[in-house]
Design an enzyme around this catalytic site. Sequence first.
Site, short mmCIF file in Angstrom:
data_model
loop_
_atom_site.label_atom_id
_atom_site.label_comp_id
_atom_site.label_asym_id
_atom_site.label_seq_id
_atom_site.Cartn_x
_atom_site.Cartn_y
_atom_site.Cartn_z
N HIS A 49 0.73 -1.37 0.04
CA HIS A 49 -0.04 0.13 -0.03
C HIS A 49 0.69 1.40 -0.01
O HIS A 49 0.64 2.25 -0.61
CB HIS A 49 -0.88 0.18 1.18
CG HIS A 49 -1.89 -1.15 1.50
ND1 HIS A 49 -1.77 -2.12 2.28
CD2 HIS A 49 -2.96 -1.14 0.70
CE1 HIS A 49 -2.63 -2.71 2.17
NE2 HIS A 49 -3.52 -2.41 1.40
N GLY A 106 -2.93 -1.49 -7.26
CA GLY A 106 -1.54 -2.17 -7.48
C GLY A 106 -1.86 -3.39 -8.81
O GLY A 106 -3.00 -4.20 -8.70
N VAL A 166 4.85 -5.25 -5.02
CA VAL A 166 6.21 -4.97 -4.15
C VAL A 166 6.49 -6.47 -3.57
O VAL A 166 5.40 -7.36 -3.23
CB VAL A 166 5.82 -4.21 -2.82
CG1 VAL A 166 6.77 -4.44 -1.79
CG2 VAL A 166 5.80 -2.78 -3.62
N SER A 190 -1.77 -8.67 2.84
CA SER A 190 -2.29 -8.37 4.35
C SER A 190 -2.31 -10.26 4.67
O SER A 190 -2.36 -10.31 5.92
CB SER A 190 -3.59 -7.80 4.63
OG SER A 190 -4.43 -7.93 3.65
O1 PAF Z 1 -7.78 -3.70 -3.21
C1 PAF Z 1 -8.42 -3.18 -2.36
O2 PAF Z 1 -7.93 -2.93 -1.18
C2 PAF Z 1 -9.93 -3.11 -2.14
O3 PAF Z 1 -10.33 -3.96 -3.39
C3 PAF Z 1 -10.36 -1.62 -2.64
C4 PAF Z 1 -9.85 -1.36 -4.14
C5 PAF Z 1 -9.81 -0.69 -1.70
C6 PAF Z 1 -11.89 -1.42 -2.78
O4 PAF Z 1 -12.53 -1.85 -1.46
#
Ligand code: PAF
Length: 296
Positions: free
Chosen positions: A37, A147, A176, A186
């Site tokens: 992220h 990503g 990554v 996660s």
């Molecule tokens: O990739 C994610 O974390 C989720 O699918 C997103 C794009 C935030 C939508 O809830």
Amino acid sequence: VEVVTKIPRMRAVVDELRRQGRRVGFVPTMGALHEGHLSLVRLAKQRSADVVASIFVNPKQFGPAEDLATYPRDLVRDCELLVREGVASVFAPDGDEMYPPGFATAVEVRGLSDILVGERRPGHFAGVTTVVLKLLDIVRPDFAVFGWKDAQQLVIVQRMVRDLDLPVEIVGAPTVREADGVAASSRNLHLDEPARRAAAAIHRSLQEAIRLVESGERSPQRVEEAVRAILEAEPLLAVDSVKAVGARDLAELKRLGGLVLVLVSVRVTVEGRDPVVLIDNVRIEVQEEAPPKGSP
Ligand code: PAF
């Protein structure tokens, strides 16, 4: 950093940035932030002065048997990480703010949403596109970063934006990887040591796909078989799917050509809990072969 929980306030914050002539980048997340992220935020920062990140665990993209209740949530830690990356504001609405009682609309990219991951998780991508459309409409960024790790999600969001003429650029960010090649996710938190060692085979299998294509292999089946063989050699991995498809439309290919995605989904056995689903992929630009000598 301001943590915004209400939609009108989020719109007012972005309106103010625009009045100042700022460019706005957006990184949607479900929290439980990791290096993957943060790399999206860094990419957004490189492209713009101001980045809005959202943290919303979207119930609509979880199936009835999936881990919504136990999905890790730590808003304070996530916000600290985002502050360190220099985000302008964090949008963290609650469920009722996004889906008030009576909410009845769904957005779905047909065809792309019910294949591959969508086949195993019915309704998942409709949940993703519904929330992403809402988030894009609330934040109204110049661009949003997703990503390549979740390649199918990225391709579906790109198609939605194109089909609905949304005035936003969708930017894909590279995956990554940790030192053993495992893609940041996660879900890696659930892996014990043996599972983690087994998971490292995923990257090895994708490297083999690249090697084969670079050495001239153009048969999707043969590449898929080679990837599958490496995964199946790991007793802790159960292969859900291995597919080589077109990277722009996820279409099946008779012969590899153009930009190709090799997508892998496996379930990793972890002692004392349900298996952990891991997905990963590589994109390969397949060069057209040189024409035979002497041809015009
Ligand atoms: O990739 C994610 O974390 C989720 O699918 C997103 C794009 C935030 C939508 O809830």
